[in-house]
Structures are given as structure tokens and as C-alpha cells.
Write a protein that holds these residues in place. Structure first.
Motif, PDB file in Angstrom:
ATOM      1  N   TRP A   1       0.753  -0.916   0.052  1.00 34.93           N
ATOM      2  CA  TRP A   1      -0.119   0.107   0.010  1.00 34.93           C
ATOM      3  C   TRP A   1       0.762   1.400   0.061  1.00 34.93           C
ATOM      4  O   TRP A   1       0.448   2.288  -0.517  1.00 34.93           O
ATOM      5  CB  TRP A   1      -1.030  -0.084   1.003  1.00 34.93           C
ATOM      6  N   ARG A   2       2.049   1.255   0.543  1.00 34.31           N
ATOM      7  CA  ARG A   2       3.119   2.243   0.320  1.00 34.31           C
ATOM      8  C   ARG A   2       3.487   2.560  -0.910  1.00 34.31           C
ATOM      9  O   ARG A   2       4.000   3.864  -1.280  1.00 34.31           O
ATOM     10  CB  ARG A   2       4.142   2.188   1.192  1.00 34.31           C
ATOM     11  N   ASP A   3       3.451   1.816  -1.973  1.00 38.24           N
ATOM     12  CA  ASP A   3       3.805   2.051  -3.335  1.00 38.24           C
ATOM     13  C   ASP A   3       2.847   3.007  -3.737  1.00 38.24           C
ATOM     14  O   ASP A   3       1.748   3.207  -3.844  1.00 38.24           O
ATOM     15  CB  ASP A   3       3.550   0.761  -4.283  1.00 38.24           C
ATOM     16  N   PRO A   4       3.489   4.337  -4.432  1.00 39.21           N
ATOM     17  CA  PRO A   4       2.664   5.310  -4.978  1.00 39.21           C
ATOM     18  C   PRO A   4       1.548   4.950  -6.104  1.00 39.21           C
ATOM     19  O   PRO A   4       0.746   5.540  -6.175  1.00 39.21           O
ATOM     20  CB  PRO A   4       3.772   6.351  -5.567  1.00 39.21           C
ATOM     21  N   VAL A   5       1.945   4.100  -6.703  1.00 42.90           N
ATOM     22  CA  VAL A   5       1.206   3.524  -8.069  1.00 42.90           C
ATOM     23  C   VAL A   5      -0.079   2.880  -7.345  1.00 42.90           C
ATOM     24  O   VAL A   5      -1.290   3.199  -7.327  1.00 42.90           O
ATOM     25  CB  VAL A   5       1.677   2.634  -9.175  1.00 42.90           C
ATOM     26  N   VAL A   6       0.019   1.772  -6.288  1.00 38.64           N
ATOM     27  CA  VAL A   6      -0.911   1.210  -5.605  1.00 38.64           C
ATOM     28  C   VAL A   6      -1.824   2.216  -4.834  1.00 38.64           C
ATOM     29  O   VAL A   6      -3.100   2.173  -4.834  1.00 38.64           O
ATOM     30  CB  VAL A   6      -0.323   0.318  -4.631  1.00 38.64           C
ATOM     31  N   SER A   7      -1.264   3.045  -4.036  1.00 42.57           N
ATOM     32  CA  SER A   7      -2.064   3.897  -3.085  1.00 42.57           C
ATOM     33  C   SER A   7      -3.008   4.887  -4.010  1.00 42.57           C
ATOM     34  O   SER A   7      -4.052   5.391  -3.745  1.00 42.57           O
ATOM     35  CB  SER A   7      -1.167   4.883  -2.239  1.00 42.57           C
ATOM     36  N   ALA A   8      -2.315   5.297  -5.377  1.00 35.56           N
ATOM     37  CA  ALA A   8      -3.205   6.136  -6.250  1.00 35.56           C
ATOM     38  C   ALA A   8      -4.370   5.407  -6.637  1.00 35.56           C
ATOM     39  O   ALA A   8      -5.401   5.963  -6.632  1.00 35.56           O
ATOM     40  CB  ALA A   8      -2.276   6.545  -7.090  1.00 35.56           C
ATOM     41  N   VAL A   9      -4.334   4.120  -6.942  1.00 36.04           N
ATOM     42  CA  VAL A   9      -5.364   3.373  -7.267  1.00 36.04           C
ATOM     43  C   VAL A   9      -6.458   3.090  -6.431  1.00 36.04           C
ATOM     44  O   VAL A   9      -7.718   3.084  -6.616  1.00 36.04           O
ATOM     45  CB  VAL A   9      -4.824   1.869  -7.998  1.00 36.04           C
ATOM     46  N   ASP A  10      -5.678   2.768  -5.263  1.00 39.74           N
ATOM     47  CA  ASP A  10      -6.650   2.770  -3.911  1.00 39.74           C
ATOM     48  C   ASP A  10      -7.348   3.674  -3.738  1.00 39.74           C
ATOM     49  O   ASP A  10      -8.911   3.745  -3.715  1.00 39.74           O
ATOM     50  CB  ASP A  10      -5.792   2.453  -2.741  1.00 39.74           C
ATOM     51  N   ARG A  11      -7.125   4.946  -3.898  1.00 40.65           N
ATOM     52  CA  ARG A  11      -7.636   6.095  -3.551  1.00 40.65           C
ATOM     53  C   ARG A  11      -8.739   6.219  -4.778  1.00 40.65           C
ATOM     54  O   ARG A  11      -9.879   6.757  -4.537  1.00 40.65           O
ATOM     55  CB  ARG A  11      -6.871   7.202  -3.450  1.00 40.65           C
ATOM     56  N   ARG A  12      -8.428   6.136  -6.113  1.00 40.23           N
ATOM     57  CA  ARG A  12      -9.302   6.240  -7.098  1.00 40.23           C
ATOM     58  C   ARG A  12     -10.362   5.434  -7.108  1.00 40.23           C
ATOM     59  O   ARG A  12     -11.325   5.840  -7.500  1.00 40.23           O
ATOM     60  CB  ARG A  12      -8.402   5.907  -8.365  1.00 40.23           C
ATOM     61  N   ILE A  13     -10.226   4.150  -6.691  1.00 43.91           N
ATOM     62  CA  ILE A  13     -11.549   3.317  -6.470  1.00 43.91           C
ATOM     63  C   ILE A  13     -12.290   3.613  -5.212  1.00 43.91           C
ATOM     64  O   ILE A  13     -13.693   3.735  -5.372  1.00 43.91           O
ATOM     65  CB  ILE A  13     -11.214   1.691  -6.186  1.00 43.91           C
ATOM     66  N   ALA A  14     -11.957   4.140  -4.277  1.00 52.50           N
ATOM     67  CA  ALA A  14     -12.620   4.617  -2.937  1.00 52.50           C
ATOM     68  C   ALA A  14     -13.321   5.715  -3.517  1.00 52.50           C
ATOM     69  O   ALA A  14     -14.482   5.976  -3.022  1.00 52.50           O
ATOM     70  CB  ALA A  14     -11.704   4.831  -1.987  1.00 52.50           C
ATOM     71  N   ASP A  15     -12.620   6.940  -4.054  1.00 53.03           N
ATOM     72  CA  ASP A  15     -13.266   7.952  -4.701  1.00 53.03           C
ATOM     73  C   ASP A  15     -14.540   7.716  -5.514  1.00 53.03           C
ATOM     74  O   ASP A  15     -15.608   8.147  -5.515  1.00 53.03           O
ATOM     75  CB  ASP A  15     -12.341   8.901  -5.160  1.00 53.03           C
ATOM     76  N   LEU A  16     -14.199   6.694  -6.513  1.00 52.62           N
ATOM     77  CA  LEU A  16     -15.202   6.531  -7.328  1.00 52.62           C
ATOM     78  C   LEU A  16     -16.336   5.812  -6.856  1.00 52.62           C
ATOM     79  O   LEU A  16     -17.644   6.045  -7.253  1.00 52.62           O
ATOM     80  CB  LEU A  16     -14.704   5.443  -8.348  1.00 52.62           C
ATOM     81  N   LEU A  17     -16.453   4.899  -5.983  1.00 54.46           N
ATOM     82  CA  LEU A  17     -17.545   4.402  -5.161  1.00 54.46           C
ATOM     83  C   LEU A  17     -18.328   5.219  -4.055  1.00 54.46           C
ATOM     84  O   LEU A  17     -19.281   5.065  -3.507  1.00 54.46           O
ATOM     85  CB  LEU A  17     -17.292   3.133  -4.655  1.00 54.46           C
ATOM     86  N   GLY A  18     -17.197   6.400  -3.666  1.00 57.16           N
ATOM     87  CA  GLY A  18     -17.715   7.068  -2.581  1.00 57.16           C
ATOM     88  C   GLY A  18     -17.777   6.422  -1.029  1.00 57.16           C
ATOM     89  O   GLY A  18     -18.577   6.549  -0.380  1.00 57.16           O
ATOM     90  N   LEU A  19     -16.867   5.516  -0.954  1.00 56.93           N
ATOM     91  CA  LEU A  19     -16.682   4.608   0.244  1.00 56.93           C
ATOM     92  C   LEU A  19     -15.476   4.924   0.938  1.00 56.93           C
ATOM     93  O   LEU A  19     -14.424   5.249   0.251  1.00 56.93           O
ATOM     94  CB  LEU A  19     -16.706   3.246  -0.141  1.00 56.93           C
ATOM     95  N   PRO A  20     -15.400   5.022   2.259  1.00 56.00           N
ATOM     96  CA  PRO A  20     -14.153   5.250   2.970  1.00 56.00           C
ATOM     97  C   PRO A  20     -13.229   4.156   2.700  1.00 56.00           C
ATOM     98  O   PRO A  20     -13.193   3.169   2.855  1.00 56.00           O
ATOM     99  CB  PRO A  20     -14.482   5.347   4.660  1.00 56.00           C
TER     100      PRO A  20
END
Length: 214
Positions: A77-96
């Protein structure tokens, strides 16, 4: 039964995303969106899956041989690509993001598959008690294809007669629960056998509440 967190609100949020398709069925909330990840991001995640893969595991083992034959990558999760994708998915679904499991990748070589299953934990079983003690039941699943194999590897939702073909950057998102919070049996799906080439996907599961569910 308690209502499912995000039930309704997440579906409404996804329905408003430009270009998204809601699969026309009353049986479950299932959405498809192309182009969620670009080619460079997909390639970077594929390289990480190849470097960190291990045999996939399964909760609620049904005792069927070769039920799941893929390999899994636990992303850092500390990898910048992984963390960016993580945030992208959460933002898309509107879930924490705090109410989710760590991002995983899966690799399917020729002949590998994941037979029909649901993503929820079966209430009353040992695995249910173990896996839901902290964060509760799985609510939404977000899955993104990172490539398209040469042949095979589709995702099939048998009960609604829907088969989705792999395509790099394409997201599938679905609600695993009924409005009253019970697992929805219509989410039964399978990763069909890859016949030629290799399939790569990533998966993100959300839970009922924020907790350490790693």
C-alpha cells in the motif's frame, strides 16, 4: 437485519458517472466502466503481480478440488501507484478507504480459473466469525481488468446471464448485499478458465465499517 452501509448511495453515485453502464437487472447492482486505469498504470501493476505472486487462497472452503487455481499478489500500500489506485477506487464508489481490505492482484495462467462463488462470508460459519469480527461483512466489490488474455478469462454472473469480457482498464463494481444486509445470492460469479495467454486483474473489497481488516 441491519441495512448495508453505502447501499443505495454508492449505486446512485456510480450511476451518475459519465460513460458507466448499469447492467439491466433487478437482481443486483452491477456496474461496468471502461478506461478507469491507463495502460501505464496497468503495466506497472502487472509487473508487481508477477514479482509478488503466491497461490491464491479461499475462505469458506467448499471442498472442491481446483476450485480456485489463480495466483494472488498482496500489493504494498506504500507504493505510490498502488496508493493512487486505492484512492481512485474509493473515490469512485464514494466509500471510505478505511473500510476496505488491502488491494490485491490476481494472475490467471492458461487453464486457471475461479469457479462460481460469492465474495461474502457465509453467516454462521467459522470463517464468517473470523473474517467479519473486525470490519463486518463485505459490501461492495471493485474489480479492474489489467489486460485481456488471448482467449478466455471472462467473468460470468450465471444467475443473471451476464458475461463480461476482459479489457485493460475496465472496472466491474457490484453490491454483494441485499437491502437488509444479507448476502445477495445473485452475485454468484466465476472467473472463467483462461485458454490462451495470461489474465491479470486487481480486486478491492469494502466492509461494513472501518477497521483493520488486513
Amino acid at each position: 437485519m441491519r441495512p448495508s452501509p453505502g447501499n443505495g448511495a454508492t449505486a446512485a453515485r456510480l450511476a451518475a458517472v459519465p460513460g458507466i453502464q448499469r447492467v439491466p437487472t433487478r437482481a443486483l447492482e452491477l456496474f461496468i466502466l471502461r478506461g478507469v486505469l491507463d495502460a501505464a498504470t496497468c503495466a506497472a501493476l502487472i509487473a508487481q503481480i508477477d514479482a509478488r505472486r503466491r497461490p491464491s487462497e479461499i475462505a469458506d472452503d467448499v471442498g472442491i478440488a481446483n476450485f480456485r487455481t489463480s495466483e494472488t499478489c498482496d500489493f504494498d500500500w506504500r507504493d505510490p501507484v498502488v496508493s493512487a489506485v486505492d484512492r481512485r477506487i474509493a473515490d469512485l464508489l464514494g466509500l471510505p478507504l478505511g473500510a476496505s481490505e488491502p488491494l490485491q492482484g490476481q494472475r490467471y495462467a492458461p487453464g486457471q480459473e475461479f469457479k462460481p462463488h460469492t465474495d461474502t462470508f457465509e453467516p454462521g460459519g467459522y470463517d464468517y466469525l473470523v473474517h467479519t469480527a473486525a470490519g463486518g461483512q463485505r459490501t461492495w466489490t471493485a474489480m479492474i481488468y489489467l489486460n485481456a488474455p488471448d482467449d478466455g478469462g471472462a467473468t460470468r454472473f450465471k444467475q443473471i446471464g451476464k458475461t463480461v469480457q476482459p479489457e485493460a482498464g475496465k472496472l466491474l463494481a457490484w453490491n454483494n448485499l441485499l437491502p437488509d444486509g444479507r448476502p445477495n445470492p445473485a452475485t454468484l460469479h466465476q472467473g472463467m478458465k483462461v485458454r490462451r495467454g495470461t489474465k491479470y486483474v486487481l480486486t478491492k473489497w469494502f466492509r461494513e465499517r472501518a477497521a483493520d481488516v488486513a
